[in-house]
Design an enzyme around this catalytic site. Structure first.
Site, PDB file in Angstrom:
ATOM      1  N   ASP A 268     -13.928   2.011  12.140  1.00 28.48           N
ATOM      2  CA  ASP A 268     -14.330   0.899  13.019  1.00 28.48           C
ATOM      3  C   ASP A 268     -15.603   1.219  13.790  1.00 28.48           C
ATOM      4  O   ASP A 268     -16.515   0.392  13.914  1.00 28.48           O
ATOM      5  CB  ASP A 268     -13.208   0.586  14.018  1.00 28.48           C
ATOM      6  CG  ASP A 268     -12.084  -0.246  13.415  1.00 28.48           C
ATOM      7  OD1 ASP A 268     -12.209  -0.642  12.244  1.00 28.48           O
ATOM      8  OD2 ASP A 268     -11.094  -0.492  14.115  1.00 28.48           O
TER       9      ASP A 268
ATOM     10  N   GLU B 190       2.005  -0.996   8.624  1.00 28.52           N
ATOM     11  CA  GLU B 190       1.102  -2.060   8.171  1.00 28.52           C
ATOM     12  C   GLU B 190       1.488  -2.542   6.776  1.00 28.52           C
ATOM     13  O   GLU B 190       1.320  -3.725   6.448  1.00 28.52           O
ATOM     14  CB  GLU B 190      -0.348  -1.580   8.198  1.00 28.52           C
ATOM     15  CG  GLU B 190      -0.941  -1.438   9.597  1.00 28.52           C
ATOM     16  CD  GLU B 190      -1.252  -2.777  10.257  1.00 28.52           C
ATOM     17  OE1 GLU B 190      -1.115  -3.829   9.600  1.00 28.52           O
ATOM     18  OE2 GLU B 190      -1.638  -2.770  11.443  1.00 28.52           O
TER      19      GLU B 190
ATOM     20  N   LYS C 243     -13.828  -6.101   9.659  1.00 29.63           N
ATOM     21  CA  LYS C 243     -13.938  -5.951  11.110  1.00 29.63           C
ATOM     22  C   LYS C 243     -14.394  -4.553  11.512  1.00 29.63           C
ATOM     23  O   LYS C 243     -13.989  -3.553  10.936  1.00 29.63           O
ATOM     24  CB  LYS C 243     -12.591  -6.272  11.771  1.00 29.63           C
ATOM     25  CG  LYS C 243     -12.231  -7.738  11.688  1.00 29.63           C
ATOM     26  CD  LYS C 243     -11.167  -8.153  12.685  1.00 29.63           C
ATOM     27  CE  LYS C 243      -9.816  -7.604  12.370  1.00 29.63           C
ATOM     28  NZ  LYS C 243      -8.768  -8.202  13.220  1.00 29.63           N
TER      29      LYS C 243
END
Length: 456
Positions: free
Chosen positions: A183, A258, A216
């Protein structure tokens, strides 16, 4: 034939002229041409258009410029084996460009950011890889933890990238680490010279099936998770499960959360696979291959489950890469967990916080009559089999209410709450039903709050 329209102005009786222009490349410059142009296949006509509006008050122009992002998610083995050129060339899709690079005597240059822990484990192997292939390189190790996920680290990366004199057209930044590392590097790449290509190499199960496959990027800000960020996908993500050999069992469990999210939302077969093979996947850290679809007792459970999770994730992300549509099944488990995770840092890992959120939402679904009692028990049993926490004392009803208010504030006034409506099926609900939330919360605490398995 041009597209020009004269329209009456309902306010003052004046006329408005609207014209559509295509953009045609002529002698190294672009020219407006009225209407639609052909020969786009020759590269002389842009996909962009300009719409001109002229009134007595003046002119205005509307630019429509399609932006297409193409990126690859590639499974490989032995990514750091010098005989494997995926890390250096796997992002290139043009065969002619690939051939030119392979035949070019000029050495390749690469700037790499590695999570500090990953650096300690793999830096020597990465150096051997680059040196065997005569690559000019710089490796920047950083402590990429959730507590350090900040603009300060982004600026550190940008300073070092600038010193390296990176060419943004042919030298993608490489990020090697967990989701936080991917990220942060993604955000830095999106800022450097307004967008520099980057490559993601996930080293944890959670980043393998989640952070690495989307667009993202982000850092934490004002005590809020990922408050600053961008939507800029990597040019490629390279997946190599061998990195999991050096992560802890808890990190494997963290990633399984997840995967379970996608299973509960849209993939019953994946749920059943995790329910059956979860302990085996934990024991083997996703390293066992087996044979046949499931072959023997466990077979290809590692390969099959990770592929199912990634494909399911891409199905949801690809049509909505910039989250223009706020009704997102992938938000399951992410309504309360961001606040819980930040509240108790560093007690909970991301997937653990997500699972606690999902566990409570399963009780909400049951209270609403969307799940049977048997389904609820199977889901909670699966979570515990994956060694995930299903309750936490810091998730309070006050936090639930606060999270819902934040959700309403940032989601157009609607809750947009994904809930399972069976095993492997889900829907989006906008009515929060306070009474249901309270009843579900009480049952959740009564049934799971005293279990020793639930606490980290």
């Amino acid at each position: 034939m041009g597209k020009t329209h004269n329209l009456g102005d309902a306010v003052n009786g004046s006329t408005e002229s609207k014209t559509e222009f295509s953009l045609l490349r002529v002698d190294n410059t672009w020219r407006c041409k009225m209407g639609t142009c052909s020969n786009r296949s020759r590269g002389n006509v842009s996909a962009a258009k300009i719409f001109e509006s002229v009134t007595e008050r003046g002119s205005s122009w509307t630019v429509v410029s399609p932006i297409v992002f193409t990126y690859q998610v590639v499974e490989t083995q032995g990514l750091l084996d010098p005989s494997n050129d995926t890390l250096l060339l796997g992002h290139i899709r043009d065969p002619r460009q690939l051939e030119e690079l392979r035949n070019n005597p000029k050495p390749l240059r690469r700037f790499v950011v590695m999570d500090q822990v990953v650096y300690n484990l793999y830096a020597a192997k990465l150096r051997d890889y680059f040196e065997a292939r005569h690559v000019v390189y710089s490796i920047l190790p950083l402590p990429t933890t959730e507590e350090n996920k900040s603009m300060e680290l982004v600026m550190k990366i940008l300073d070092e990238v600038h010193k390296f004199s990176l060419d943004r057209h042919g030298e993608p930044i490489i990020a090697i680490g967990g989701g936080v590392c991917l990220d942060i590097v993604g955000l830095a790449a999106s800022l450097y010279r307004r967008r520099t290509p980057y490559i993601r190499v996930p080293t944890t199960l959670l980043s393998y099936v989640d952070a690495s496959v989307g667009a993202k990027t982000g850092v934490n800000f004002a005590s809020c998770k990922n408050k600053l960020g961008s939507y800029v996908p990597p040019v490629a993500t390279f997946l190599d499960r061998s990195f999991f050999q050096t992560i802890s069992r808890r990190q494997i469990s963290n990633g399984l959360a997840e995967m379970l999210k996608m299973a509960l939302m849209k993939h019953r077969e994946l749920f059943e696979l995790l329910e059956t093979h979860g302990p085996f996947l934990l024991d083997t850290k996703f390293q066992s291959e087996g044979s046949g679809k499931y072959g023997g007792k466990h077979g290809k459970a590692a390969v099959t489950s990770s592929r199912m999770a990634i494909k399911s994730m891409l199905e949801e992300l690809a049509p909505n890469l910039w989250e223009d549509d706020l009704n997102r099944l992938v938000d399951f488990g992410h309504l309360i967990s961001p606040e819980l995770e930040m509240e108790v840092l560093p007690t909970l890992l991301h997937g653990e916080a997500v699972n606690i959120d999902m566990s409570y939402m399963v009780y909400v679904s049951r209270e609403r009559g969307l799940l049977t009692e048997d389904d609820k028990l199977r889901i909670i049993g699966c979570m515990e089999g994956l060694e995930l926490p299903v309750w936490h004392p810091d998730l309070t009803m006050e936090m639930v209410n606060r999270s819902f208010q934040n959700r309403l504030k940032h989601s157009g006034g609607l809750a947009r709450m994904p809930l399972p409506i069976g095993l492997g099926h889900a829907d989006i609900f906008n009515d929060t039903m306070d009474e249901v939330l309270c009843k579900a919360f009480k049952k959740w605490c009564d049934e799971l709050g005293t279990s020793s398995k639930t606490l980290i």
